[in-house]
Design a protein around this motif. Sequence first.
Motif, PDB file in Angstrom:
ATOM      1  N   UNK A   1       1.087   3.747   3.401  1.00  0.00           N
ATOM      2  CA  UNK A   1      -0.172   4.438   3.678  1.00  0.00           C
ATOM      3  C   UNK A   1      -0.172   4.872   5.135  1.00  0.00           C
ATOM      4  N   UNK A   2      -0.731   4.060   6.003  1.00  0.00           N
ATOM      5  CA  UNK A   2      -0.709   4.399   7.417  1.00  0.00           C
ATOM      6  C   UNK A   2       0.709   4.180   7.959  1.00  0.00           C
ATOM      7  N   UNK A   3       1.063   4.891   9.026  1.00  0.00           N
ATOM      8  CA  UNK A   3       2.458   4.827   9.532  1.00  0.00           C
ATOM      9  C   UNK A   3       2.705   3.600  10.386  1.00  0.00           C
ATOM     10  N   UNK A   4       2.269   2.441   9.902  1.00  0.00           N
ATOM     11  CA  UNK A   4       2.364   1.226  10.711  1.00  0.00           C
ATOM     12  C   UNK A   4       3.098   0.123   9.955  1.00  0.00           C
ATOM     13  N   UNK A   5       3.558  -0.855  10.695  1.00  0.00           N
ATOM     14  CA  UNK A   5       4.273  -1.957  10.068  1.00  0.00           C
ATOM     15  C   UNK A   5       4.141  -3.245  10.876  1.00  0.00           C
TER      16      UNK A   5
ATOM     17  N   UNK B   1       3.420  -6.074  15.615  1.00  0.00           N
ATOM     18  CA  UNK B   1       2.759  -4.989  14.895  1.00  0.00           C
ATOM     19  C   UNK B   1       3.054  -3.705  15.667  1.00  0.00           C
ATOM     20  N   UNK B   2       3.543  -2.675  14.980  1.00  0.00           N
ATOM     21  CA  UNK B   2       3.819  -1.429  15.703  1.00  0.00           C
ATOM     22  C   UNK B   2       3.783  -0.237  14.760  1.00  0.00           C
TER      23      UNK B   2
ATOM     24  N   UNK C   1      -8.061 -10.701  -5.643  1.00  0.00           N
ATOM     25  CA  UNK C   1      -7.646  -9.296  -5.708  1.00  0.00           C
ATOM     26  C   UNK C   1      -7.993  -8.590  -4.396  1.00  0.00           C
ATOM     27  N   UNK C   2      -9.198  -8.870  -3.885  1.00  0.00           N
ATOM     28  CA  UNK C   2      -9.641  -8.234  -2.649  1.00  0.00           C
ATOM     29  C   UNK C   2      -8.845  -8.682  -1.436  1.00  0.00           C
TER      30      UNK C   2
ATOM     31  N   UNK D   1     -12.104 -12.233  -5.295  1.00  0.00           N
ATOM     32  CA  UNK D   1     -11.725 -12.507  -3.913  1.00  0.00           C
ATOM     33  C   UNK D   1     -10.195 -12.451  -3.757  1.00  0.00           C
TER      34      UNK D   1
ATOM     35  N   UNK E   1      -0.121  -6.366   4.920  1.00  0.00           N
ATOM     36  CA  UNK E   1       0.015  -7.618   5.690  1.00  0.00           C
ATOM     37  C   UNK E   1      -0.541  -8.799   4.902  1.00  0.00           C
ATOM     38  N   UNK E   2      -1.664  -8.561   4.221  1.00  0.00           N
ATOM     39  CA  UNK E   2      -2.228  -9.633   3.387  1.00  0.00           C
ATOM     40  C   UNK E   2      -1.286  -9.972   2.235  1.00  0.00           C
TER      41      UNK E   2
ATOM     42  N   UNK F   1      -2.322  -6.766 -10.037  1.00  0.00           N
ATOM     43  CA  UNK F   1      -1.171  -5.889  -9.778  1.00  0.00           C
ATOM     44  C   UNK F   1      -0.729  -6.154  -8.353  1.00  0.00           C
TER      45      UNK F   1
ATOM     46  N   UNK G   1      -5.258  -6.470  -0.215  1.00  0.00           N
ATOM     47  CA  UNK G   1      -5.656  -5.101   0.006  1.00  0.00           C
ATOM     48  C   UNK G   1      -4.793  -4.379   1.034  1.00  0.00           C
ATOM     49  N   UNK G   2      -4.151  -5.130   1.916  1.00  0.00           N
ATOM     50  CA  UNK G   2      -3.278  -4.489   2.904  1.00  0.00           C
ATOM     51  C   UNK G   2      -1.873  -5.066   2.765  1.00  0.00           C
TER      52      UNK G   2
END
Lengths: 427, 415
Positions: A40-44, A108-109, A365-366, A363, A372-373, A18, A369-370
């Motif tokens: 999720x987290x307020x980052x980009x 990144x901020x 799928x893992x 691997x 950025x990945x 997915x 996970x973020x």
Amino acid sequence: MLLDRTQSPSFQAIHEVRLPAVQSTTLANGLPVHLVSVHQQPVMRIECIFDAGTWYENGQAGAAFFAMKMLAEGTAGHSSAQISEYFDRYGAFLELNAGPDRCSVVVYCLTRHLADVLPMVKEMLTEPVFPEKEFEDLRNITLQNLRVNLEKNAYVAGVLFRENLFGKAHPYGRTQRPEVVEQITRTDIAGHFDRTIRNRPFQVLLAGHVTEAEVALVDHYFGSMTFAGAVTDTEALPERTTSQPVILAEKAESLQSSIRMGRRLFTRDHPDFFPMLVTNELLGGYFGSRLMKNIREEKGFTYGISSNLISFRHEGYFLIGTDVKKEFTQQTLDETRKEIRRLQTELVPADELETVKNFMAGEFVGSLNTPFEIADRYKLILLDGLPTDFLTNYVANIRSVSAETIAQMATRYLTETDLIEVVVGGK
Amino acid sequence: MIHYEQFTLDNGLRVYVHEDASTPIAAVNILYNVGSRDEDPQRTGFAHLFEHLMFGGSKHIPSYDEPLQRVGGENNAFTSPDITNYYITLPAANIETAFWLESDRMLSLSFDPQVLEVQQKVVIEEFNQRYLNQPYGDAWLKLRPLAYQQHPYRWATIGKDISHIAEATLDDVKSFFFRYYLPNNAILVVAGNVTVEQVKQLCAKWFAPIPAGKPYLRSLPKEPVQTEARRLETSAAVPLNALYKAYHMPGRYEPGFQAADLLSDMLGRSKSSRLYQTLVRDTPLFNNLSAYITASLDPGLLVIQGTLNEGVTLEEANAAVEAVVNELIDQPVPDDELAKVKNQAESTLAFSEVELLNRAMNLAFAANAGDAELVNTEAEKIQAVTPDTIQAMARQVLRPENCSTLFYRAETTTA
């Protein structure tokens, strides 16, 4: 009921992935903006990606690296110190990357600071001034770092390997050499910027807690930029030379040898890419690989040994690398060749093949996970021109590789005489 | 903000569950409350060697890695002076495999002599690769015993001497295991696409039958307050002179930690920091120069580290660093500079929670320190730091008598 700890629990093999979709739009001025939105987290992260890597250096080694690093060293409106201070003030992290194919400005901020960060990114992309003092400082720092790196066997082995593989003049083969760094001029660097970045189209990739609002911000700051066409003048590639089969750089005082073995191969769009990916994984791609089991887990010669398929935009290569106790150098080389022969001559047992495929699927799928990945994986499609189903078919393509195919791959691509060898240390 | 639920098994294993249904994977993190600080001074490097042995097969399962790879899982571990931490990520559907593997090796290892023999060699090669065969690789092996004279932080996690690793026996291995690798000396964090109910059931099945052991009560020598500046010189065939300065500072969860951390950021976190601007950019004595902290549980170190430009003496460079450091003692920090490092810290904290595994680890570290909620109060503590607390911390930490200085000289070679 008594627990039987010898029996492994049942498990499910992964068959599909997915993946959040990437949304792409084009601003009125033609600028493509891609969005990987995971809230999720307020980052980009924002990346501005140019066709400006070593491939586009027109023969001037080091131009891409220095051009990128100098973007943060002074603009028409801000000094080097002010630029670092500016990003730090918003807790934003700036990366300036120069790769074999592309260059990128990455920030990144916290998402709420994007509006603060963008005007400075734009200034760096449109009004850098390449100040002389900062350039000389950067040259000096680069030279000193290089001198430290050239003391590291692993670094030297990597340099010798790539030079030998592609040729010292090839854009993928040339590396930062002290004599090149000493000679490059401010004009060379500004020239690279003018030719490949100034007014050139680029791609914007946003990942993380991003929405239409962030796209609107990008439009606000970048939407009025105007672009000439893409870079077309790339250098004529040098004649393909034969690599030296064996290079040995003696380092009498070293405790360990750094070993590199490998060959030129293909890129991700080759029909044999997935079969070869599985072959590589079996040989040295993961902790349970044959090389790791043999050289580390059975013999204890090394802390680690691995093999990789490396794919640039126009060329790829296969690489085995390790650092071993010096007295075991020859034995490691022999055992490595033995493992390759075993792949060529014996069919991989079914359970080992199943394990490696399951591991690769897990691997994969893992590794998504973020945000950025996920964005990094989408770059293969967005930038390298791979088919849009490359990621969705990834697991199925791995699953379809048979033991017979692996033996064929090993025979076709890992012929002993085709693999060059570099040793820094001794043997 | 990391949400979690907590329960404790009868055998003392503390379990934390962080549910995140947005990911297809799960992370399983087991932290054992043992690090290199707990080692016998005559057998240093043991906690780390032991970490390697944990992958050499357990009582009922001959291979740890293979069954995990078979279900698509990845794992690794690390040892620090404070803890040994093991982690797995795998497709959430296969999470029971992680429980099976981790509970069996908590129950008992296989204690195979062959495994010990090979891993001793592997660790010695790790020692060679990371510490001896790298320029400046041995700096910390010199710096630790200079800064710490009583506390076991005086030796490195890899060990004080390679012979300690070479001489380890199977009896040492067994007694270490049954002393520290106990359910009542560990913390389990399960994160990702799981439910608390599911984790409870799996814990009851796999971990609850493991007997508790004698509680480990830590009693380590405290490092006395340093009252005199220390200096050590060493040399090696490296290209450039290097300077290391280590100052004692509060432990990770002690009062004042955040102030000392922000202090190190002002000194040398990024290119806009004081040390970089003054001594790399304006007067380029250094080729690179930065400051960071060790963040250990017992009182740690604030370290300033840099390599010098050619032609600059270590004495001159050291005096210049001390001048920059003294400004923080003598003058209050400007509000905007403090705001800057707070913003950097806030941002770093937010980014550290992006990855599922990091969230699981952060939770485990805080729980091990005594209160999992510490994971969610960090941001507040950072914001509470004022210019006054920074200056007070500078006066406490950055005193010259609190500093250990290592001069790492480049030997001139003919090459």
